[in-house]
Design a protein around this motif. Sequence first.
Motif, short mmCIF file in Angstrom:
data_model
loop_
_atom_site.label_atom_id
_atom_site.label_comp_id
_atom_site.label_asym_id
_atom_site.label_seq_id
_atom_site.Cartn_x
_atom_site.Cartn_y
_atom_site.Cartn_z
N ALA A 1 -5.41 12.22 -8.49
CA ALA A 1 -6.46 11.42 -7.85
C ALA A 1 -6.86 10.23 -8.72
O ALA A 1 -7.12 9.13 -8.23
CB ALA A 1 -7.67 12.29 -7.54
N SER B 1 1.57 12.41 -8.80
CA SER B 1 0.34 11.64 -8.66
C SER B 1 -0.90 12.51 -8.76
O SER B 1 -0.92 13.65 -8.28
CB SER B 1 0.33 10.93 -7.29
OG SER B 1 1.44 10.08 -7.16
N ARG C 1 -1.30 -1.15 -3.92
CA ARG C 1 -2.51 -0.32 -3.97
C ARG C 1 -2.12 1.13 -3.67
O ARG C 1 -1.66 1.43 -2.57
CB ARG C 1 -3.56 -0.81 -2.98
CG ARG C 1 -4.91 -0.10 -3.15
CD ARG C 1 -6.01 -0.76 -2.36
NE ARG C 1 -6.29 -2.11 -2.78
CZ ARG C 1 -7.03 -2.45 -3.82
NH1 ARG C 1 -7.57 -1.51 -4.59
NH2 ARG C 1 -7.24 -3.73 -4.10
N LEU C 2 -2.32 1.98 -4.66
CA LEU C 2 -2.01 3.40 -4.52
C LEU C 2 -3.28 4.19 -4.23
O LEU C 2 -4.27 4.05 -4.95
CB LEU C 2 -1.37 3.93 -5.82
CG LEU C 2 -1.17 5.45 -5.91
CD1 LEU C 2 -0.17 5.94 -4.85
CD2 LEU C 2 -0.71 5.86 -7.29
N ILE C 3 -3.21 4.99 -3.20
CA ILE C 3 -4.30 5.90 -2.88
C ILE C 3 -3.73 7.31 -2.94
O ILE C 3 -2.75 7.62 -2.24
CB ILE C 3 -4.88 5.62 -1.48
CG1 ILE C 3 -5.45 4.19 -1.44
CG2 ILE C 3 -5.97 6.63 -1.12
CD1 ILE C 3 -5.82 3.72 -0.05
N VAL C 4 -4.32 8.13 -3.78
CA VAL C 4 -3.87 9.52 -3.91
C VAL C 4 -4.93 10.41 -3.26
O VAL C 4 -6.10 10.40 -3.66
CB VAL C 4 -3.67 9.92 -5.38
CG1 VAL C 4 -3.16 11.36 -5.47
CG2 VAL C 4 -2.68 8.97 -6.05
N ASN D 1 -8.51 -0.47 -11.88
CA ASN D 1 -9.23 0.56 -11.13
C ASN D 1 -10.36 -0.05 -10.32
O ASN D 1 -10.61 -1.27 -10.35
CB ASN D 1 -9.70 1.68 -12.06
CG ASN D 1 -10.79 1.24 -13.02
OD1 ASN D 1 -11.44 0.22 -12.82
ND2 ASN D 1 -10.99 2.01 -14.06
N SER E 1 -5.31 6.63 -8.47
CA SER E 1 -5.62 5.69 -7.39
C SER E 1 -6.11 4.38 -8.00
O SER E 1 -7.10 4.36 -8.74
CB SER E 1 -6.71 6.26 -6.47
OG SER E 1 -6.24 7.42 -5.82
N GLN F 1 -1.56 14.58 -3.80
CA GLN F 1 -1.52 14.97 -5.21
C GLN F 1 -0.23 15.74 -5.50
O GLN F 1 0.17 16.60 -4.72
CB GLN F 1 -2.75 15.82 -5.54
CG GLN F 1 -4.04 15.02 -5.43
CD GLN F 1 -5.21 15.67 -6.12
OE1 GLN F 1 -5.11 16.09 -7.26
NE2 GLN F 1 -6.34 15.72 -5.44
N VAL G 1 0.20 5.65 0.15
CA VAL G 1 -0.70 6.80 0.16
C VAL G 1 0.13 8.02 -0.17
O VAL G 1 1.13 8.29 0.48
CB VAL G 1 -1.39 6.96 1.54
CG1 VAL G 1 -2.32 8.17 1.50
CG2 VAL G 1 -2.15 5.70 1.90
N TYR H 1 0.85 -1.19 0.00
CA TYR H 1 0.00 0.00 0.00
C TYR H 1 0.89 1.24 0.00
O TYR H 1 1.96 1.24 0.61
CB TYR H 1 -0.89 0.04 1.25
CG TYR H 1 -1.82 -1.14 1.37
CD1 TYR H 1 -1.44 -2.28 2.09
CD2 TYR H 1 -3.08 -1.13 0.78
CE1 TYR H 1 -2.29 -3.36 2.20
CE2 TYR H 1 -3.93 -2.21 0.88
CZ TYR H 1 -3.52 -3.33 1.59
OH TYR H 1 -4.36 -4.40 1.70
#
Lengths: 110, 113
Positions: free
Chosen positions: B84, B82, B109-112, B38, B87, B15, B12, B10
């Motif tokens: 949004a 990055s 897993r990328l969360i922006v 996605n 993600s 932006q 995080v 993971y």
Amino acid sequence: GQQVQQSPASLVLQEGENAELQCNFSSTATRLQWFYQHPGGRLVSLFYNPSGTKHTGRLTSTTVTNERRSSLHISSSQTTDSGTYFCAIAPGANTGKLTFGHGTILRVHP
Amino acid sequence: NSKVIQTPRYLVKGQGQKAKMRCIPEKGHPVVFWYQQNKNNEFKFLINFQNQEVLQQIDMTEKRFSAECPSNSPCSLEIQSSEAGDSALYLCASSQGAGNTLYFGEGSRLIVV
């Protein structure tokens, strides 16, 4: 471009029931793979089956190449079969670029 | 069972920040792929390599994505700035050849935010 249609989009079973997942594709598929995705994300290859029928354990994959369709049969489903099943194809033998369907979400209840 | 190793599991990012993911292919597999999955289960092929050479890649017109597979080092996928919409789950796969079975890692897993 190539399209891969999977059906049903989701399926709910009671443990012990059988499942039949379908995959239809718009162009010649020299390569076809079925994958299982764990809820955590890992994709596991179930079958590499561009034609014919293959079995492993409770799973059977049948691909009819000239009809551009493949199926995945799960017999005697178990709760651990829950997850998402993907069909993916590639048009040529020497390309690794797979086109995936949107998957079938399977939930097996005890 | 696949032995493709992806790190981190993971990440995080804010932006505009860089995001870098790594992949160690299965031993003896010279071909490496990167896919983006996605939240709608849409898979997007990004790039693949044979040894250190790019075989195919999408038209990364925004040039925010870069990837490499140096010899004796993990492969990597980096997003320079990055957004949004980046993600997603980034999946690495390897195979013995371009026409062989693909084996996937667990994904990053990328969360922006």
